[in-house]
Design an enzyme around this catalytic site. Structure first.
Site, mmCIF file in Angstrom:
data_model
loop_
_atom_site.group_PDB
_atom_site.id
_atom_site.type_symbol
_atom_site.label_atom_id
_atom_site.label_comp_id
_atom_site.label_asym_id
_atom_site.label_seq_id
_atom_site.Cartn_x
_atom_site.Cartn_y
_atom_site.Cartn_z
ATOM 1 N N ASP A 53 0.845 -1.204 0.000
ATOM 2 C CA ASP A 53 0.000 0.000 0.000
ATOM 3 C C ASP A 53 0.874 1.245 0.000
ATOM 4 O OD1 ASP A 53 -1.985 -1.774 0.240
ATOM 5 O OD2 ASP A 53 -2.708 -1.103 2.212
ATOM 6 N N LYS A 77 -26.741 -14.476 -8.354
ATOM 7 C CA LYS A 77 -27.588 -13.288 -8.458
ATOM 8 C C LYS A 77 -27.158 -12.373 -7.312
ATOM 9 C CE LYS A 77 -32.361 -11.855 -9.076
ATOM 10 N NZ LYS A 77 -32.391 -10.760 -8.141
ATOM 11 N N CYS A 100 -28.897 9.115 28.450
ATOM 12 C CA CYS A 100 -28.983 9.433 29.875
ATOM 13 C C CYS A 100 -27.608 9.989 30.235
ATOM 14 C CB CYS A 100 -29.257 8.153 30.659
ATOM 15 S SG CYS A 100 -28.971 8.357 32.419
ATOM 16 N N CYS A 141 -25.622 6.675 36.712
ATOM 17 C CA CYS A 141 -26.749 5.802 36.339
ATOM 18 C C CYS A 141 -26.286 4.345 36.449
ATOM 19 C CB CYS A 141 -27.181 6.118 34.911
ATOM 20 S SG CYS A 141 -28.333 4.921 34.233
ATOM 21 N N GLU A 188 -24.697 -18.155 -12.967
ATOM 22 C CA GLU A 188 -23.860 -17.296 -12.111
ATOM 23 C C GLU A 188 -24.670 -16.790 -10.928
ATOM 24 O OE1 GLU A 188 -23.306 -14.791 -15.466
ATOM 25 O OE2 GLU A 188 -24.579 -13.192 -14.693
ATOM 26 N N ASP A 211 -26.785 -9.483 -4.719
ATOM 27 C CA ASP A 211 -27.810 -8.720 -4.020
ATOM 28 C C ASP A 211 -27.265 -7.340 -3.678
ATOM 29 O OD1 ASP A 211 -30.209 -8.237 -2.935
ATOM 30 O OD2 ASP A 211 -29.943 -9.442 -1.136
ATOM 31 N N CYS A 226 -34.733 8.313 31.877
ATOM 32 C CA CYS A 226 -33.969 7.067 31.800
ATOM 33 C C CYS A 226 -34.765 5.942 32.462
ATOM 34 C CB CYS A 226 -32.621 7.251 32.501
ATOM 35 S SG CYS A 226 -31.722 5.707 32.665
ATOM 36 N N CYS A 228 -32.416 5.023 35.840
ATOM 37 C CA CYS A 228 -32.177 5.956 36.956
ATOM 38 C C CYS A 228 -33.172 7.105 36.994
ATOM 39 C CB CYS A 228 -30.746 6.489 36.905
ATOM 40 S SG CYS A 228 -30.512 7.700 35.590
ATOM 41 N N LYS A 255 -34.505 -18.066 -7.259
ATOM 42 C CA LYS A 255 -34.404 -17.376 -5.964
ATOM 43 C C LYS A 255 -34.172 -18.374 -4.831
ATOM 44 C CE LYS A 255 -35.939 -13.452 -5.395
ATOM 45 N NZ LYS A 255 -35.440 -12.104 -5.292
ATOM 46 N N TYR A 284 -21.988 -8.020 -15.235
ATOM 47 C CA TYR A 284 -22.401 -9.326 -15.734
ATOM 48 C C TYR A 284 -23.155 -9.305 -17.062
ATOM 49 C CZ TYR A 284 -26.241 -7.523 -12.892
ATOM 50 O OH TYR A 284 -27.175 -6.720 -12.322
HETATM 51 S S1 IVH Z 1 -28.871 -10.162 -15.770
HETATM 52 C C1 IVH Z 1 -31.277 -8.301 -19.201
HETATM 53 N N1 IVH Z 1 -27.313 -11.172 -13.958
HETATM 54 O O1 IVH Z 1 -31.261 -8.900 -10.585
HETATM 55 C C2 IVH Z 1 -30.757 -9.061 -18.029
HETATM 56 N N2 IVH Z 1 -28.977 -9.638 -13.246
HETATM 57 O O2 IVH Z 1 -34.208 -9.224 -10.506
HETATM 58 C C3 IVH Z 1 -30.042 -8.232 -17.087
HETATM 59 N N3 IVH Z 1 -28.922 -9.176 -10.840
HETATM 60 O O3 IVH Z 1 -32.158 -6.018 -12.339
HETATM 61 C C4 IVH Z 1 -29.911 -8.802 -15.743
HETATM 62 N N4 IVH Z 1 -27.230 -10.473 -10.367
HETATM 63 O O4 IVH Z 1 -30.004 -5.940 -10.942
HETATM 64 C C5 IVH Z 1 -28.345 -10.355 -14.201
HETATM 65 N N5 IVH Z 1 -25.808 -12.140 -12.457
HETATM 66 C C6 IVH Z 1 -26.835 -11.311 -12.702
HETATM 67 C C7 IVH Z 1 -27.457 -10.582 -11.677
HETATM 68 C C8 IVH Z 1 -28.536 -9.761 -11.997
HETATM 69 C C9 IVH Z 1 -28.110 -9.618 -9.864
HETATM 70 C C10 IVH Z 1 -30.029 -8.227 -10.606
HETATM 71 C C11 IVH Z 1 -30.159 -7.152 -11.630
HETATM 72 C C12 IVH Z 1 -31.582 -7.260 -12.141
HETATM 73 C C13 IVH Z 1 -32.235 -8.007 -11.036
HETATM 74 C C14 IVH Z 1 -33.459 -8.733 -11.555
#
Ligand code: IVH
Length: 707
Positions: free
Chosen positions: A53, A135, A454, A459, A133, A137, A436, A439, A342, A246
């Site tokens: 770094d 999803k 407080c 206390c 791949e 969050d 409080c 106390c 999901k 992605y």
């Molecule tokens: S593909 C046209 N790939 O999930 C297709 N989306 O519920 C574009 N998301 O709006 C989306 N991981 O924000 C894709 N590996 C992934 C993802 C992904 C998370 C999100 C994305 C999308 C939402 C849909």
């Protein structure tokens, strides 16, 4: 992204630039920028840095210095331009080049098979491969690169229009400001991805917020999307955001260029993005020929989701062949060529039965909802912190409300929202007390803060909480004391305050149920041992507001005796690393207060270690381990690991958590395992024995090593 030849050149440029103490000239400007981009890529995308770094910072400062003298040569994609960009003010609305669609959801194997059938019908004779791949969050974003430069970043918004958050996105170091798309004949490219906050960054961020008495964020997803909308880009930088890219949503080739083969498949797209230095889920994605193997894979992934450093809420299955994707097309909401699978919800509903108000060691009052117990992601949840009054008002929570409860991975549970449509009319508003609960002193809330406090120093709740904190593992670490003994001894009148810990009447305690000779001996020796704890533990243990472990360590390093802190002005405190006006004010106030002086006097007389870690500087004027990194592994024979680490830090060195090219010394004790193997493989780490480490410390010098 970088060929071995390029790496060689960049490495040699790096060492030339590092060796040269003089300022750079214009001829070196682009080389230096290239070198910095390369090291950012190694650090943020590959997670495998090649310089320390400190070295990176030195190079960065060289560039800053040159640009300060020649502002006319600053370019928007210069590595310096991430930092300190102007305030955004407000965000402009921008239309996406291609609408940002969402995905259709599936929840089980049948859903996936139904979808697979439809895909196969459309595909006819064509062979189908699925790319699968995570999803992610987080918060979705769309990036636009033109002529290799990042020109725009937009939030999803309503899918048609989003907000221009370019200034904030530029702070995320896994998103390059410049990427060599021209190598693939690409003149303009629109890319979709997700901005995320890792679980670790989220935890760290919330710990800091809590320490500062500021509101805590609900989960990493909210933290990521909230961060993108911050008004001050430099605040974004401190949040440790990451991104996964992605999807390529639009591409314009330069005149006369032919599309790369990589553009023919989704897996190819991911590879192309990766080659251009963007973090795409190449390592996290896999190809499958049948939906049955997809189903098995998503199940396996779900089982290990908690081991990932970031949150994912499912998997995305995409038809790999882009021509087939185009043939399948899309509905007005989602593409027909992709499907989200999901994972099981980590949300449940419950009912708020009551709200208790707890008093913390700094007097902060925390409302805690008692809910009808629910089983969620492996644990039963019965109470949930509501943090502060503002959050109760913002969420509009009432006693009797049905509520949505969420538990994201190993993150603490949280009430997402009340289910207002289920209200019966007999819900009771949550009234914050004026006094409080322990106390009865009047509560105070300073201007601009959200926490009621407080402020009565006597206390009972605070006195007890302060003692619990003092004996805790991260503070004085008095084993076998613990919360329940503090409460018990206090309620019996055997333990009035912190110094009382060292004056406990063991004969009285011996008469209590459950305290045999053995536990008395253990307790006595643990208390005695704590007197020699390093000073930073004592400073942290004092429970000074806003002073966490990191600040305590910084303070302990700067003094040779605790009393010296009494002579620091607020300005002097603010000169120390990471200490701002708020923290400085609190430390100053603590050391000037007569009752603190009394407390410290007593603790000193009782024999606690007041000696700081300020060490003599070497003749060169630096600390002996300055700029060196260490890691301990295996069982040490003579030293306690925490003591050994404290010595390294006291001498100006740093402790790393894993083996990487950044590591200078691995101290390998008995039965050292994978870390030792990795260090051997890397061949850049000095592997030393415990004895060699002790010798290094005794001689106050750097060992003769590889770096
Ligand atoms: S593909 C046209 N790939 O999930 C297709 N989306 O519920 C574009 N998301 O709006 C989306 N991981 O924000 C894709 N590996 C992934 C993802 C992904 C998370 C999100 C994305 C999308 C939402 C849909």
């Amino acid at each position: 992204m970088y060929s071995p030849e390029q790496v060689k050149i960049l490495q040699s440029d790096t060492s030339v630039l590092l060796k040269d103490t003089a300022a750079i000239d214009q001829g070196q400007l682009e080389i230096l920028r290239r070198v910095l981009r390369f090291h950012e890529y190694r650090y943020y995308v590959e997670d495998d840095p090649l310089v320390s770094d400190m070295e990176y910072d030195r190079l960065f400062k060289k560039l800053e210095a040159f640009e300060a003298k020649h502002p006319e040569l600053i370019t928007a994609d210069s590595p310096t331009q991430r930092v300190g960009a102007n305030l955004t003010g407000q965000f402009a609305t921008i239309r996406h080049q291609v609408p940002m669609l969402s995905l259709e959801n599936s929840y089980n194997a049948d859903d996936l098979s139904d979808w697979d059938k439809k895909v196969r019908e459309a595909a006819g004779e064509k062979k189908i491969r699925y790319s699968v791949e995570p999803k992610f969050d987080g918060a979705s974003i769309s990036l636009l690169y033109e002529d290799d430069r990042l020109v725009r970043a937009v939030t999803r918004g309503d899918g048609i229009e989003g907000e221009d958050v370019t200034a904030n996105i530029r702070q995320i170091r896994s998103i390059p400001l410049n990427a060599p798309f021209a190598l693939y004949g690409i003149q303009q490219i629109e890319i979709r991805g997700e901005v995320m906050m890792s679980k670790a960054s989220f935890q760290k961020f919330n710990d800091k917020q809590a320490e500062a008495g500021l509101p805590i964020l609900a989960n990493p997803r909210n933290a990521a999307s909230g961060s993108l909308r911050l008004k001050d880009p430099s605040a974004v930088r401190n949040r440790g955001l990451d991104a996964y890219l992605y999807h390529i949503s639009d591409i314009v080739l330069a005149p006369g260029k032919r599309p790369s083969e990589l553009l023919e498949t989704h897996s190819g797209n991911l590879a192309l993005l990766w080659q251009c230095g963007l973090r795409s889920p190449t390592k996290e994605s896999e190809l499958f020929n049948s939906i049955a193997s997809v189903v098995a894979h998503v199940g396996d992934f779900e089982a290990m989701r908690d081991t990932l450093p970031y949150e994912i809420d499912g998997m995305v299955i995409k038809v790999d062949d882009i021509a087939l994707q185009e043939q399948l097309g899309m509905t007005s909401h989602h593409p027909r060529w992709a499907m989200a699978y999901k994972f099981k919800a980590r949300q449940a509903t419950s009912i708020i039965q009551s709200v208790e108000f707890q008093v913390g060691r700094t007097g902060a009052i925390t409302p805690v909802a008692k809910i009808e117990p629910v089983f969620l992601a492996g644990v039963t949840i019965g109470s949930i912190s509501l943090f502060n009054e503002d959050i109760i008002r913002e969420k509009d929570l009432c006693i009797g409300d049905s509520v949505l409860v969420e538990r994201a991975g190993d993150v603490i549970p949280n009430i997402v929202k009340p289910l207002k449509e289920l209200r019966q009319g007999n819900e009771i508003p949550i009234i914050f007390p004026a006094n409080c609960p322990v106390c009865k002193a009047a509560l105070h809330k300073p201007e601009g803060e959200s926490v009621w406090r407080c402020i009565n120093p006597n206390c009972e709740a605070q006195v007890v909480e302060k003692m619990i904190h003092f004996v805790s593992k991260d503070a004085m670490d008095i084993r076998s004391f613990g919360e329940s003994n503090v409460r018990k001894f206090y309620s019996l009148g055997l333990l009035p305050d912190i110094p009382g810990i060292y004056k406990l009447d063991m004969t009285q305690i011996g008469k209590l149920e459950g305290f045999g000779q053995k536990s008395i001996d253990n307790l006595t020796s643990a208390i005695e041992k704590s007197k020699t704890q390093p000073l930073h533990r004592l400073i942290f243990g004092l429970g000074i507001r806003y002073v966490g472990e990191t600040t305590a360590k910084i303070l302990a390093k700067k003094i040779s005796n605790l009393w010296e802190l009494k002579d620091f002005s607020e300005e002097q405190l603010m000169e120390l690393e990471d200490i701002g006006p708020k923290v400085a004010g609190s430390i100053y106030e603590f050391f000037q207060a007569p009752q603190s002086k009394e407390l410290l006097n007593e603790l000193e007389i009782l024999g606690l270690n007041f000696k700081g870690q300020k060490t003599a500087l070497t003749s060169a004027g630096t600390q002996p381990f300055e700029g060196l990194t260490f890691l301990f592994t295996g069982t040490l024979e003579h030293l306690k690991r925490s003591d050994a680490e404290a010595v390294v830090e006291a001498k100006g060195g740093k402790i790393l958590s894993g083996v990487s090219a950044k590591l200078n010394y691995l101290v390998a004790g008995a039965a050292a395992g994978s870390k030792l193997d990795k260090a051997k493989r890397l061949n850049t780490v000095n592997i030393i024995t415990e004895q060699e480490f002790v010798d290094m410390v005794a001689n106050n010098e750097k060992g003769r090593g590889k770096k």
